[in-house]
Scaffold this motif. Structure first.
Motif, PDB file in Angstrom:
ATOM      1  N   ASN A  23      33.304  32.653  50.965  1.00 42.69           N
ATOM      2  CA  ASN A  23      34.466  33.856  51.031  1.00 42.69           C
ATOM      3  C   ASN A  23      35.448  33.843  52.325  1.00 42.69           C
ATOM      4  O   ASN A  23      35.707  34.926  52.663  1.00 42.69           O
ATOM      5  N   GLU A  55      36.759  36.295  56.822  1.00 44.14           N
ATOM      6  CA  GLU A  55      36.562  35.997  56.138  1.00 44.14           C
ATOM      7  C   GLU A  55      36.511  37.618  55.572  1.00 44.14           C
ATOM      8  O   GLU A  55      36.674  37.946  55.721  1.00 44.14           O
ATOM      9  N   PHE A  56      36.845  37.303  53.752  1.00 46.11           N
ATOM     10  CA  PHE A  56      37.052  38.347  53.451  1.00 46.11           C
ATOM     11  C   PHE A  56      35.952  39.550  53.217  1.00 46.11           C
ATOM     12  O   PHE A  56      34.827  39.353  53.444  1.00 46.11           O
ATOM     13  N   ILE A  87      36.576  36.010  44.007  1.00 50.71           N
ATOM     14  CA  ILE A  87      37.121  36.714  44.709  1.00 50.71           C
ATOM     15  C   ILE A  87      38.066  37.521  43.903  1.00 50.71           C
ATOM     16  O   ILE A  87      38.473  38.780  44.100  1.00 50.71           O
TER      17      ILE A  87
END
Length: 122
Positions: A23, A55-56, A87
């Motif tokens: 992520n 980090e998303f 994503i």
């Protein structure tokens, strides 16, 4: 020399076996602004360097919400980032669903065509 090669192989094996979070988003170019809010003209927290990873957290339109460090968060324009495949696919499918939902907000259920009666007619 053998000792160095052995150590190199050992380090390469460790690197290969390390888990890499899926992520993480990566900054494309040096100088990408990380903003306090997802809006043009928002306060710039700092400018990220190329290859910085964050980090998303989520997405808001063209803005990607990222975790900077600990509880610190910021927003980076999506065009400034490389997104992991899963994503990007998720965001594209959410965008398609939102478009379909907007299109379905107004639909013709029934259509009738007739003339209006004249005023004063029984």
């Amino acid at each position: 020399m053998r000792e160095l090669n052995s150590e190199l192989q050992s380090l390469q094996e460790i690197q290969k076996n390390q888990a890499h979070p899926l992520n993480l988003v990566v900054v494309k170019n040096t100088g990408a602004p990380v903003l306090a809010k997802p809006a043009e003209g928002a306060r710039v927290l700092f400018n990220a360097a190329a290859e910085d990873e964050f980090e998303f957290v989520g997405a808001e339109g063209e803005w990607i919400h990222v975790q900077i460090s600990g509880p610190s968060r910021g927003y980076i324009r999506r065009s400034n980032l490389e997104l992991p495949e899963f994503i990007a696919a998720r965001l594209n499918s959410q965008g398609a669903a939102a478009t379909a939902e907007k299109a379905a907000a107004f639909r013709i259920v029934r259509e009738e065509t007739s003339s209006f009666p004249e005023i004063g007619s029984p």
